[in-house]
Design an enzyme around this catalytic site. Sequence first.
Site, short mmCIF file in Angstrom:
data_model
loop_
_atom_site.label_atom_id
_atom_site.label_comp_id
_atom_site.label_asym_id
_atom_site.label_seq_id
_atom_site.Cartn_x
_atom_site.Cartn_y
_atom_site.Cartn_z
N ASP A 178 9.83 -5.67 -3.50
CA ASP A 178 10.25 -5.38 -4.87
C ASP A 178 11.65 -4.78 -4.96
OD1 ASP A 178 9.28 -3.07 -3.62
OD2 ASP A 178 8.78 -2.12 -5.52
N ARG B 173 -2.92 -0.81 -5.93
CA ARG B 173 -2.68 -1.96 -5.05
C ARG B 173 -4.00 -2.44 -4.48
NH1 ARG B 173 2.93 -0.41 -1.98
NH2 ARG B 173 4.01 -0.03 -3.93
N LYS C 94 13.66 4.39 -6.11
CA LYS C 94 14.54 4.17 -4.98
C LYS C 94 15.17 2.79 -5.16
CE LYS C 94 10.63 3.04 -1.89
NZ LYS C 94 9.40 3.38 -2.61
N SER D 11 4.95 -4.22 -3.42
CA SER D 11 6.09 -3.81 -2.60
C SER D 11 6.18 -4.54 -1.27
CB SER D 11 6.04 -2.30 -2.40
OG SER D 11 7.21 -1.86 -1.79
N HIS D 12 5.99 -3.80 -0.19
CA HIS D 12 6.20 -4.37 1.15
C HIS D 12 4.94 -5.04 1.69
CE1 HIS D 12 4.65 -0.34 1.21
NE2 HIS D 12 4.06 -0.61 2.35
N LYS E 252 1.96 -0.99 -11.55
CA LYS E 252 2.43 0.39 -11.61
C LYS E 252 2.96 0.66 -13.00
CE LYS E 252 6.24 1.40 -9.44
NZ LYS E 252 7.37 1.98 -8.74
N GLU F 240 13.44 8.98 1.34
CA GLU F 240 12.20 9.05 2.10
C GLU F 240 12.42 8.36 3.45
OE1 GLU F 240 8.36 9.05 -0.21
OE2 GLU F 240 9.41 7.38 -1.13
N GLU F 241 11.67 8.81 4.44
CA GLU F 241 11.78 8.21 5.76
C GLU F 241 11.35 6.75 5.78
OE1 GLU F 241 8.69 7.25 7.07
OE2 GLU F 241 7.81 8.13 5.25
N SER F 242 10.62 6.34 4.73
CA SER F 242 10.07 4.99 4.68
C SER F 242 11.07 3.98 4.13
CB SER F 242 8.81 5.01 3.81
OG SER F 242 9.11 5.59 2.56
N THR G 9 -0.18 6.04 -3.88
CA THR G 9 1.18 6.58 -3.81
C THR G 9 2.09 5.91 -4.83
OG1 THR G 9 0.81 6.74 -1.42
CG2 THR G 9 3.05 7.13 -2.19
N ASP H 155 12.97 -4.84 0.61
CA ASP H 155 11.54 -5.17 0.63
C ASP H 155 11.11 -6.06 -0.53
OD1 ASP H 155 11.69 -3.30 -1.39
OD2 ASP H 155 9.74 -2.41 -0.93
N ASP I 96 13.12 -2.04 -3.64
CA ASP I 96 13.46 -0.62 -3.68
C ASP I 96 13.69 -0.01 -2.30
OD1 ASP I 96 10.79 -0.70 -3.01
OD2 ASP I 96 10.11 0.66 -4.59
N ARG I 97 13.37 -0.75 -1.24
CA ARG I 97 13.61 -0.21 0.10
C ARG I 97 14.84 -0.87 0.74
NH1 ARG I 97 8.04 0.82 3.34
NH2 ARG I 97 6.88 1.71 1.59
C1 VG1 Z 1 4.55 4.42 1.41
C2 VG1 Z 1 5.68 5.29 1.93
C3 VG1 Z 1 6.23 6.14 0.81
C4 VG1 Z 1 6.68 5.24 -0.35
C5 VG1 Z 1 5.51 4.36 -0.78
C6 VG1 Z 1 5.91 3.38 -1.85
O1 VG1 Z 1 3.50 5.22 0.96
O2 VG1 Z 1 5.23 6.10 2.98
O3 VG1 Z 1 7.30 6.92 1.30
O4 VG1 Z 1 7.12 6.01 -1.44
O5 VG1 Z 1 5.03 3.62 0.33
O6 VG1 Z 1 6.98 2.57 -1.45
P1 VG1 Z 1 2.18 5.50 1.84
O7 VG1 Z 1 1.27 6.30 0.96
O8 VG1 Z 1 1.63 4.17 2.23
O9 VG1 Z 1 2.66 6.25 3.03
V1 VG1 Z 1 7.04 0.98 -2.00
O10 VG1 Z 1 8.51 0.32 -1.53
O11 VG1 Z 1 5.68 0.40 -1.34
O12 VG1 Z 1 6.86 1.12 -3.65
CO CO Z 2 9.00 -1.31 -2.46
#
Ligand code: VG1
Ligand code: CO
Length: 544
Positions: free
Chosen positions: A280, A22, A377, A113-114, A126, A364-366, A18, A278, A282-283
Site C-alpha cells: 500500500d 486483516r 508513514k 499492506s505487505h 482500515k 518504526e523499525e518495520s 495494529t 510495500d 507506506d513502507r
Molecule cells: C506491523 C509492524 C508495525 C506496522 C504495522 C502496519 O505490525 O510491526 O510497525 O505499523 O505492521 O504496517 P505488527 O503488529 O504485525 O507487528 V503496514 O505497512 O502493514 O500498514
Molecule cells: Co503498508
Amino acid sequence: MGIITVKTEPFNDQKPGTSGLRKAVTVFQKPHYLENFIQSIFDSLEDLIGQTIVLGGDGRYYNRQAIQTILKMAAANGVGRVLVGANGILSTPAASGIIRSNQAYGGIILSASHNPGGPDGDFGVKYNISNGGPAPEKVTEAIFDRTKTITQYQVLESADINLDHVGSFKLGTMDVEVIDSVKDYSQLMESLFDFDLLRKTLTSGDFSLCIDSMHAVTGPYAKAIFEDKLGAKKGTVINGEPLEDFGGGHPDPNLVYAQELVDILFGENAPDFGAASDGDGDRNMVLGCNFFVNPSDSLAVLTANAHLVPGYKNGLSGVARSMPTSGAVDRVAEKLGIPCYETPTGWKFFGNLLDAGKATLCGEESFGTGSNHIREKDGLWAVIFWLNVVAARGESVEQIVKSHWQEYGRNFYSRHDYEAVASEGANQLVAHVRNQFAQLQGKQFGQYIVDYADDFSYTDPIDGSVSSNQGVRIGFTDGSRIIFRLSGTGTKGATVRMYLESYESDSSKQDLDTQEALGDLIEIAHEISQLKKFIDRDQPTVIT
Ligand code: VG1
Ligand code: CO
C-alpha cells in the site's frame, strides 16, 4: 433504485489489529462479512450524514468488488460525497493526503499492506479519521463493539460505478468523484524536497538508481515522480505495474521478500541507490550500492540531516519512534535538543503527537518512516528524502550511514520473525517471559545485567489514553534490549517478533556483521523465552 435493509448476524472475529481488520480474502468473501464491518464503521461515527469521505485501496484482489459495495453502502447511509481513487486505487499515504487537503470527514482504506494478495491472499479494511491518520483505539474499539451487536445493514440498489476514468457521478443522492491522486501526491513531494537538485543529480549521468514497486500500489506514483518529473531514465522503476496478486510476490520491502532489488544492489555494476515499497506504499527499504540501511538507522539519519531538506530546514519540533525501534534516533534528538517520544507499535499512536506539533518526524523499525506532511508513514517520501540528503551531501548512502555511526555510535539492531506459528504456543511464550519479570531483575547473563523487565504501557501525552501490553521487554544496564511482541497484522496463527538491540560506540567495532554482533543477545533471548520449546521452530521465517 432504493435503499434496502439486509438482516445479518454478528461475526465474532472483527477486532481491528495494529492497522485495521486483516483477514484472508476468503473470509471477506463470506456473505455479509465486509458489509457488517463497513456498517459497524458507519454506525459508530457521529454526524456522518452529508459528509465527505475518501475511499481507495492498494489494488489487490477483491479491491474493486469491495469498493462498489462500500460506495452503495455509503450512499444508503447518507454520506454526502465520496472521493474514490481511479480504478479504486489509492496508496495509503496518498489517501491520507487527500483526506487532509479536502478536509474530509474520514476515509476507508482497503489494504492488507505487505501481506500477499490474490484469491488465496489477504485483504483488509482500515478507517482513518479527519486528520488523515489511522483511527485511534477508542474509535476502533467502538467499531469492534458494534460488530458484536449488529443486526442489519443498508445498501443502495444500483448498478456499479465506472471507476476506470476520472469523473463525477451520482449514486442516489450521493456524489461520487473518481480522482487521480498521483498529481496531488507528486505536488506535495515537490513542496517538501529540492526537486531541482534531484533532477540535476538524476540526469547527471553519474548517479543511477533502481526503485522496486513490487507490482504494488506505488508504481504509477514512482514513475510519475522519478521518471517523468525528475528525469531518471525509463526503467528506473521496476515491477511498476500494480497487479491484483502483486505478481505472486510478497510485497514486503525487506531483504528476504525484495529479492530482485537486493540482487541488483548487491550484484555487479550495482546502482548507487535502491529502494522498495510495500503493498500500500507506506513502507520503504533503502539500499546503497552493496549496502543495506536498517530502518531504525534510517530514521536517525533523516533526523540528523533534515536541515539539508527544504521542507524541514527550519528545524524539527521533535521526533517519535515505536518502542521496538532502536534508540539510534534518541541520540540524534538529544544532540539537537529536541524531544523524542516512544510509542507503541502502529502508526495510529503518532497521530496525536503530530497533530499537537510535538513531533515532526516519526518512524518504526518495520520499514516505516514519515512526517507531519500527512498522518501515515510514507514510503516514497522517505525515498525522496534520502535522495535529497544523498544529493545535498554528495556522498554515498554507505558513507552517510557510516559517518553517522562514527558520530553517534551504532545501534546494532535486528528483528527475528517467526511467522504463522500456533497461537497457543506463542501466547505461552509471552506469558513465560512475563512470569519471569521479578526474578530477571538484576540477573546476569554473561556480560549483560538485566536492568528492567516489564510490559510496555503507554500513556498518550495529549489525551491521556492508556495502551497496555504493548510488548514484553528486557532492558540491560548497557542499554541493550530484547523485546517480544505478537504481530497484530498477521492472518495465519500467530507471528512472534523478537527484537534485539545493542549499542557500540567504538568505531573500530562498528563494521561487524549484525547477527554476529547480536549473537550473545540472541542466545539470551532464546534462553529466557524458551522459544524453541513453545513454538517448535529452529529458524526465524524472516530476519531483518
Ligand atoms: C506491523 C509492524 C508495525 C506496522 C504495522 C502496519 O505490525 O510491526 O510497525 O505499523 O505492521 O504496517 P505488527 O503488529 O504485525 O507487528 V503496514 O505497512 O502493514 O500498514
Ligand atoms: Co503498508
